[in-house]
Design an enzyme around this catalytic site. Structure first.
Site, PDB file in Angstrom:
ATOM      1  N   ASN A 210       0.847  -1.204   0.000  1.00 29.75           N
ATOM      2  CA  ASN A 210       0.000   0.000   0.000  1.00 29.75           C
ATOM      3  C   ASN A 210       0.877   1.245   0.000  1.00 29.75           C
ATOM      4  O   ASN A 210       2.096   1.151  -0.037  1.00 29.75           O
ATOM      5  CB  ASN A 210      -0.946  -0.037   1.207  1.00 29.75           C
ATOM      6  CG  ASN A 210      -0.181  -0.119   2.507  1.00 29.75           C
ATOM      7  OD1 ASN A 210       0.584   0.773   2.841  1.00 29.75           O
ATOM      8  ND2 ASN A 210      -0.363  -1.211   3.241  1.00 29.75           N
ATOM      9  N   ASP A 279      -4.869  -5.926   5.243  1.00 29.33           N
ATOM     10  CA  ASP A 279      -6.003  -6.604   5.880  1.00 29.33           C
ATOM     11  C   ASP A 279      -6.191  -8.010   5.320  1.00 29.33           C
ATOM     12  O   ASP A 279      -6.782  -8.864   5.965  1.00 29.33           O
ATOM     13  CB  ASP A 279      -7.292  -5.801   5.659  1.00 29.33           C
ATOM     14  CG  ASP A 279      -7.289  -4.522   6.472  1.00 29.33           C
ATOM     15  OD1 ASP A 279      -6.726  -4.540   7.589  1.00 29.33           O
ATOM     16  OD2 ASP A 279      -7.828  -3.508   6.001  1.00 29.33           O
ATOM     17  N   LYS A 288       7.226 -18.905  -9.462  1.00 26.89           N
ATOM     18  CA  LYS A 288       6.729 -17.718 -10.156  1.00 26.89           C
ATOM     19  C   LYS A 288       5.480 -18.098 -10.964  1.00 26.89           C
ATOM     20  O   LYS A 288       5.480 -19.121 -11.659  1.00 26.89           O
ATOM     21  CB  LYS A 288       7.828 -17.188 -11.076  1.00 26.89           C
ATOM     22  CG  LYS A 288       7.470 -15.877 -11.713  1.00 26.89           C
ATOM     23  CD  LYS A 288       8.552 -15.409 -12.658  1.00 26.89           C
ATOM     24  CE  LYS A 288       8.003 -14.255 -13.488  1.00 26.89           C
ATOM     25  NZ  LYS A 288       8.721 -14.081 -14.738  1.00 26.89           N
ATOM     26  N   ASP A 305      -5.646  -8.913  13.084  1.00 25.87           N
ATOM     27  CA  ASP A 305      -5.657  -7.494  13.432  1.00 25.87           C
ATOM     28  C   ASP A 305      -4.699  -7.301  14.623  1.00 25.87           C
ATOM     29  O   ASP A 305      -5.023  -7.661  15.761  1.00 25.87           O
ATOM     30  CB  ASP A 305      -7.077  -7.031  13.776  1.00 25.87           C
ATOM     31  CG  ASP A 305      -7.147  -5.510  13.883  1.00 25.87           C
ATOM     32  OD1 ASP A 305      -6.252  -4.920  14.531  1.00 25.87           O
ATOM     33  OD2 ASP A 305      -8.065  -4.918  13.317  1.00 25.87           O
ATOM     34  N   ILE A 306      -3.530  -6.742  14.331  1.00 30.27           N
ATOM     35  CA  ILE A 306      -2.481  -6.629  15.362  1.00 30.27           C
ATOM     36  C   ILE A 306      -2.930  -5.711  16.495  1.00 30.27           C
ATOM     37  O   ILE A 306      -2.757  -6.008  17.680  1.00 30.27           O
ATOM     38  CB  ILE A 306      -1.170  -6.082  14.741  1.00 30.27           C
ATOM     39  CG1 ILE A 306      -0.747  -6.951  13.553  1.00 30.27           C
ATOM     40  CG2 ILE A 306      -0.070  -5.996  15.781  1.00 30.27           C
ATOM     41  CD1 ILE A 306       0.373  -6.356  12.723  1.00 30.27           C
ATOM     42  N   PHE A 322      -4.398   4.029  14.695  1.00 27.52           N
ATOM     43  CA  PHE A 322      -4.618   5.037  13.666  1.00 27.52           C
ATOM     44  C   PHE A 322      -5.807   4.597  12.829  1.00 27.52           C
ATOM     45  O   PHE A 322      -6.120   3.401  12.779  1.00 27.52           O
ATOM     46  CB  PHE A 322      -3.368   5.195  12.788  1.00 27.52           C
ATOM     47  CG  PHE A 322      -2.468   6.290  13.282  1.00 27.52           C
ATOM     48  CD1 PHE A 322      -1.809   6.158  14.490  1.00 27.52           C
ATOM     49  CD2 PHE A 322      -2.296   7.467  12.552  1.00 27.52           C
ATOM     50  CE1 PHE A 322      -0.992   7.173  14.975  1.00 27.52           C
ATOM     51  CE2 PHE A 322      -1.490   8.480  13.023  1.00 27.52           C
ATOM     52  CZ  PHE A 322      -0.842   8.341  14.230  1.00 27.52           C
ATOM     53  N   LYS A 336     -13.888   2.436  15.572  1.00 29.32           N
ATOM     54  CA  LYS A 336     -12.666   1.628  15.766  1.00 29.32           C
ATOM     55  C   LYS A 336     -12.225   1.656  17.226  1.00 29.32           C
ATOM     56  O   LYS A 336     -11.755   0.651  17.763  1.00 29.32           O
ATOM     57  CB  LYS A 336     -11.536   2.123  14.855  1.00 29.32           C
ATOM     58  CG  LYS A 336     -11.706   1.608  13.434  1.00 29.32           C
ATOM     59  CD  LYS A 336     -10.667   2.104  12.462  1.00 29.32           C
ATOM     60  CE  LYS A 336     -11.113   1.696  11.047  1.00 29.32           C
ATOM     61  NZ  LYS A 336     -10.343   2.282   9.988  1.00 29.32           N
ATOM     62  N   LYS A 340     -12.247  -2.069  18.816  1.00 29.25           N
ATOM     63  CA  LYS A 340     -10.957  -2.680  19.154  1.00 29.25           C
ATOM     64  C   LYS A 340     -10.585  -2.419  20.618  1.00 29.25           C
ATOM     65  O   LYS A 340      -9.498  -2.763  21.048  1.00 29.25           O
ATOM     66  CB  LYS A 340      -9.853  -2.159  18.219  1.00 29.25           C
ATOM     67  CG  LYS A 340     -10.133  -2.441  16.730  1.00 29.25           C
ATOM     68  CD  LYS A 340      -8.907  -2.198  15.863  1.00 29.25           C
ATOM     69  CE  LYS A 340      -9.269  -2.223  14.377  1.00 29.25           C
ATOM     70  NZ  LYS A 340      -8.113  -2.147  13.483  1.00 29.25           N
TER      71      LYS A 340
END
Ligand code: CTP
Length: 404
Positions: A210, A279, A288, A305-306, A322, A336, A340
């Site tokens: 990302n 995710d 390959k 989900d750490i 975050f 969130k 969490k």
């Protein structure tokens, strides 16, 4: 009232193009209520005229060690005693070397040697000079002696090169001085930070990732270290220079990041999850993948989900997440926080020119019984402001450890 109100700050300016930024720092310090006296090295006066600093500070600028006029006004020993803090910005490679050697060959180094007040340096120099082993060693020795180094930041330099060596923005230096009490409000606090993107292998040559640059996490790591915290940084792949932290763990995938973070979290007081963790991840092919077919379908599986796992630990650290959102920022941030079971969430908008891969950011920060906005600012500034909020909330949970 600003914590700098009524503080006596001796601003040392050394030779370098960043000397012009010291004028802005002086203006900000005075705006925050500090009394400022300026000492320039002769080389600094080649870049910015002493009159600028005299006008902004309201006091004559000192630069000569043996100046009878200056000595009759406030002698150098009196000036050293007057200072509550000495801030050298910009601090050149040369002044760092002279301070390390304990030289007293000009007024500024003499004052640093004579003063008992904390000394703070904001280094600024060409990136190769900063990365030279001599400067690295000087920085390490100065730190060991309790001198605080703020920065340098990484980016484009006046000489046209890019790398670490830019002086921190004056606003970031001010924020660090405000939040970092001389003893460091987070002194000794163990802070674990995850940063950067993760890389999920598709096959031996391809991966999914990302746009995270790691800048926010690295800025937090540097700011927390400057405030006296013991920082462990678990970082996905980034192009950033390794910051001076107690422990740096390089990882690639979300699974590796989970293992590293969950291994360190039980021995941490605070966890700040800035990393943009994938995710979903594919099961990597051992060989390959060949382009035999017209279409290729990847099956992705949810990663762990750490952040939620850290928040769910029996002896959990103070946990800050975050939230990167393209819409309904505040609603998703609160969701969130609750889902969490976090202590705090810092939410930022992402999209064109916002959030990822840029130097500036704005945060909406919320915790169970409050919230605040940190308006658009360089990530180095936001890092100090966010740490201040974290320190407030953390110390509200652990009042006995608050040095305030
Ligand atoms: N995070 C994490 N582990 C994951 C995914 C996210 O620890 N596998 C953390 C991030 O480090 C960040 C927070 O969760 O602190 C929020 O990340 P974000 O991508 O905004 O939200 P998600 O929880 O992934 O939810 P969604 O993608 O649905 O918005």
């Amino acid at each position: 009232m600003s914590p700098l109100s009524g503080q006596n700050i001796l601003l040392g300016v050394t030779g370098g193009i960043a000397a012009y930024k010291a004028a802005e720092l002086l203006r900000l310090l005075r705006g925050a209520g500090a009394e400022v006296r300026v000492v320039m090295t002769p080389a600094a006066a080649e870049f910015v005229g002493p009159l600028t600093f005299q006008a902004l500070s309201g006091h004559p600028v000192s630069s000569e060690l043996l100046d009878p006029a200056a000595e009759s006004a406030m002698g150098h020993i009196a000036l050293a005693r007057w200072a509550d803090r000495i801030v050298v910005a910009p601090a050149s490679a040369d002044v760092m070397a002279r301070l390390r050697a304990g030289l007293a060959d000009d007024l500024l180094t003499t004052l640093c040697l004579a003063a008992t007040a904390p000394v703070i340096l904001a280094p600024a120099m060409n990136q190769a000079m900063w990365q030279h082993p001599a400067t690295r060693e000087n920085a390490a020795v100065l730190r060991q002696r309790g001198i605080c180094l703020l920065g340098p930041a990484t980016g484009e330099q006046a000489c046209g090169e890019t790398g670490p060596g830019r002086m921190l923005e004056p606003a970031a230096i001010l924020a660090a001085l405000i939040t970092a009490e001389p003893s460091g409000r987070l002194a000794g606090v163990r802070i674990l930070i995850s940063a950067g993107p993760t890389r999920e292998a598709i096959d031996p040559v391809r991966y999914l990732t990302n746009r995270s640059s790691g800048r926010m996490g690295y800025a937090l790591a540097a700011a927390a270290t400057a405030q006296g915290a013991r920082v462990s940084l678990v970082s996905g792949p980034t192009a950033l220079p390794r910051p001076d932290v107690e422990r740096h763990v390089a990882v690639e995938s979300a699974a590796e990041m989970a293992e590293a973070v969950l291994g360190l979290a039980p021995a941490s007081d605070i966890y700040i999850g800035t990393a943009a963790v994938a995710d979903y991840a594919p099961a990597p092919s051992a060989d390959k993948i060949k382009k035999d077919a017209d279409t290729l379908t990847l099956t992705l599986t949810r990663t762990r989900d750490i952040l939620a796992a850290v928040a769910g630990l029996p002896e959990r650290p103070f946990t800050v997440g975050f939230a990167a959102e393209t819409r309904d920022l505040e609603t998703y941030a609160r969701a969130k926080l609750a889902a969490k079971r976090l202590d705090m969430v810092a939410a930022n908008a992402v999209g064109a020119g916002l959030g990822f891969e840029v130097d500036d950011n704005a945060l909406h920060v919320c915790w169970p019984d409050g919230e605040t906005r940190l308006p658009t600012a360089p990530k180095t500034v936001l890092a100090h402001q966010l740490l201040d909020l974290i320190a407030d909330r953390y110390h509200a949970h652990h009042p006995a450890q608050d040095p305030r």
